[in-house]
Scaffold this motif. Sequence first.
Motif, PDB file in Angstrom:
ATOM      1  N   TYR A 157       7.252   8.140   2.038  1.00  0.00           N
ATOM      2  CA  TYR A 157       6.130   7.394   1.462  1.00  0.00           C
ATOM      3  C   TYR A 157       4.969   7.310   2.455  1.00  0.00           C
ATOM      4  CZ  TYR A 157       9.601   5.949  -2.054  1.00  0.00           C
ATOM      5  OH  TYR A 157      10.564   5.931  -3.037  1.00  0.00           O
ATOM      6  N   TYR A 158       5.295   7.141   3.717  1.00  0.00           N
ATOM      7  CA  TYR A 158       4.251   7.106   4.753  1.00  0.00           C
ATOM      8  C   TYR A 158       3.612   8.489   4.908  1.00  0.00           C
ATOM      9  CZ  TYR A 158       5.792   2.468   6.119  1.00  0.00           C
ATOM     10  OH  TYR A 158       6.096   1.122   6.112  1.00  0.00           O
ATOM     11  N   TYR A 159       4.438   9.515   4.803  1.00  0.00           N
ATOM     12  CA  TYR A 159       3.922  10.887   4.893  1.00  0.00           C
ATOM     13  C   TYR A 159       2.950  11.167   3.748  1.00  0.00           C
ATOM     14  CZ  TYR A 159       3.887  15.912   4.020  1.00  0.00           C
ATOM     15  OH  TYR A 159       3.495  17.198   3.751  1.00  0.00           O
ATOM     16  N   LYS A 160       3.336  10.793   2.539  1.00  0.00           N
ATOM     17  CA  LYS A 160       2.464  11.051   1.385  1.00  0.00           C
ATOM     18  C   LYS A 160       1.185  10.217   1.460  1.00  0.00           C
ATOM     19  CE  LYS A 160       5.759  12.869  -1.944  1.00  0.00           C
ATOM     20  NZ  LYS A 160       6.198  12.878  -3.359  1.00  0.00           N
TER      21      LYS A 160
ATOM     22  N   SER B  64      -1.227   7.315  12.345  1.00  0.00           N
ATOM     23  CA  SER B  64      -0.151   6.315  12.414  1.00  0.00           C
ATOM     24  C   SER B  64       0.796   6.426  11.227  1.00  0.00           C
ATOM     25  CB  SER B  64      -0.736   4.900  12.501  1.00  0.00           C
ATOM     26  OG  SER B  64      -1.446   4.568  11.315  1.00  0.00           O
ATOM     27  N   SER B  65       0.301   6.886  10.080  1.00  0.00           N
ATOM     28  CA  SER B  65       1.168   7.065   8.906  1.00  0.00           C
ATOM     29  C   SER B  65       2.189   8.165   9.167  1.00  0.00           C
ATOM     30  CB  SER B  65       0.331   7.410   7.668  1.00  0.00           C
ATOM     31  OG  SER B  65      -0.514   6.349   7.315  1.00  0.00           O
ATOM     32  N   PHE B  66       1.729   9.289   9.705  1.00  0.00           N
ATOM     33  CA  PHE B  66       2.644  10.383  10.023  1.00  0.00           C
ATOM     34  C   PHE B  66       3.601   9.993  11.153  1.00  0.00           C
ATOM     35  CE2 PHE B  66      -1.058  13.204   8.540  1.00  0.00           C
ATOM     36  CZ  PHE B  66      -0.575  13.248   7.243  1.00  0.00           C
ATOM     37  N   GLU B  67       3.080   9.292  12.147  1.00  0.00           N
ATOM     38  CA  GLU B  67       3.924   8.860  13.264  1.00  0.00           C
ATOM     39  C   GLU B  67       5.003   7.883  12.796  1.00  0.00           C
ATOM     40  OE1 GLU B  67       0.902   7.342  15.775  1.00  0.00           O
ATOM     41  OE2 GLU B  67       0.361   9.308  16.614  1.00  0.00           O
TER      42      GLU B  67
ATOM     43  N   GLN C 287       9.301  -0.303  -0.465  1.00  0.00           N
ATOM     44  CA  GLN C 287      10.391   0.260   0.347  1.00  0.00           C
ATOM     45  C   GLN C 287       9.829   0.723   1.688  1.00  0.00           C
ATOM     46  OE1 GLN C 287      13.196   2.123  -2.094  1.00  0.00           O
ATOM     47  NE2 GLN C 287      14.239   3.223  -0.467  1.00  0.00           N
ATOM     48  N   PRO C 288       9.622  -0.218   2.596  1.00  0.00           N
ATOM     49  CA  PRO C 288       8.943   0.096   3.864  1.00  0.00           C
ATOM     50  C   PRO C 288       9.750   0.943   4.843  1.00  0.00           C
ATOM     51  CG  PRO C 288       9.676  -2.185   3.821  1.00  0.00           C
ATOM     52  CD  PRO C 288       9.936  -1.644   2.455  1.00  0.00           C
ATOM     53  N   ASP C 289      10.987   1.273   4.507  1.00  0.00           N
ATOM     54  CA  ASP C 289      11.803   2.087   5.416  1.00  0.00           C
ATOM     55  C   ASP C 289      11.915   3.543   4.967  1.00  0.00           C
ATOM     56  OD1 ASP C 289      12.330  -0.115   7.031  1.00  0.00           O
ATOM     57  OD2 ASP C 289      14.077  -0.707   5.854  1.00  0.00           O
TER      58      ASP C 289
END
Length: 228
Positions: free
Chosen positions: A87-90, A116-119, A81-83
């Motif tokens: 998930y990017y934050y974790k 870049s994950s947080f951004e 689920q790339p949107d």
Amino acid sequence: MNRVVFLLLFIPSMLWSQANFEKAEQLLESGKTEQARVLFESILKENPSHLKAIEYLGDIAGQNKSWDKALFYYKKLKQLQPDEANYYYKYGGALGMKAKEVNKFKALGMIDEIKSSFEKAIILDPKHKESRWALVLLYVQLPGIIGGSEAKAVAYSNELMRLSPLEGYLSKGYIEEYFGRNKKAELNYIKAFELTNSKLAFQKLYNLYLYKMKNSDKAKQLKEQFEK
């Protein structure tokens, strides 16, 4: 006929998976983390794309400081689920924690991916406060020579202020406290405390008085005020 047979086979399996998922959640809530982990893993064998089971397994791995396992699960979530911003934050958070435990040269190579994950989380969810907090902490704690920047930390703190004045004042207080500007930190924590009388704002201000400013009288008065 074939459809009926399929349903008769599929529905019991679906009910079994749901019942086990609920049981695993209950185990996790009651602190039986290892038993919950085993159940979540069994659910994943039946349904490899069960997002919530994957997320729980990532969270459990994180609690156990098994950062590689946590990253494996969070990366899988990003792929499925790339949107989803969280998930990017974790993923960024787990990568940041791993960076603290490896040697400095290896950690340096992780910084860009952490940022870049947080951004990315903020791009996906412009109201994602947790990622902004993470970037405040990151830019404050990193030495300038490898990308640290008080100005960037302040910029994310300003964004937090627009989303939540409480979070904004707390983040500004944190920045000031980190650099030893305790009087300015005090002013920001006071504003945060006056906004909502929140326990977190109280704790930040109380600790500042007691441990950084060595003013036990102010700490005592604040505690009495909070308890009222």
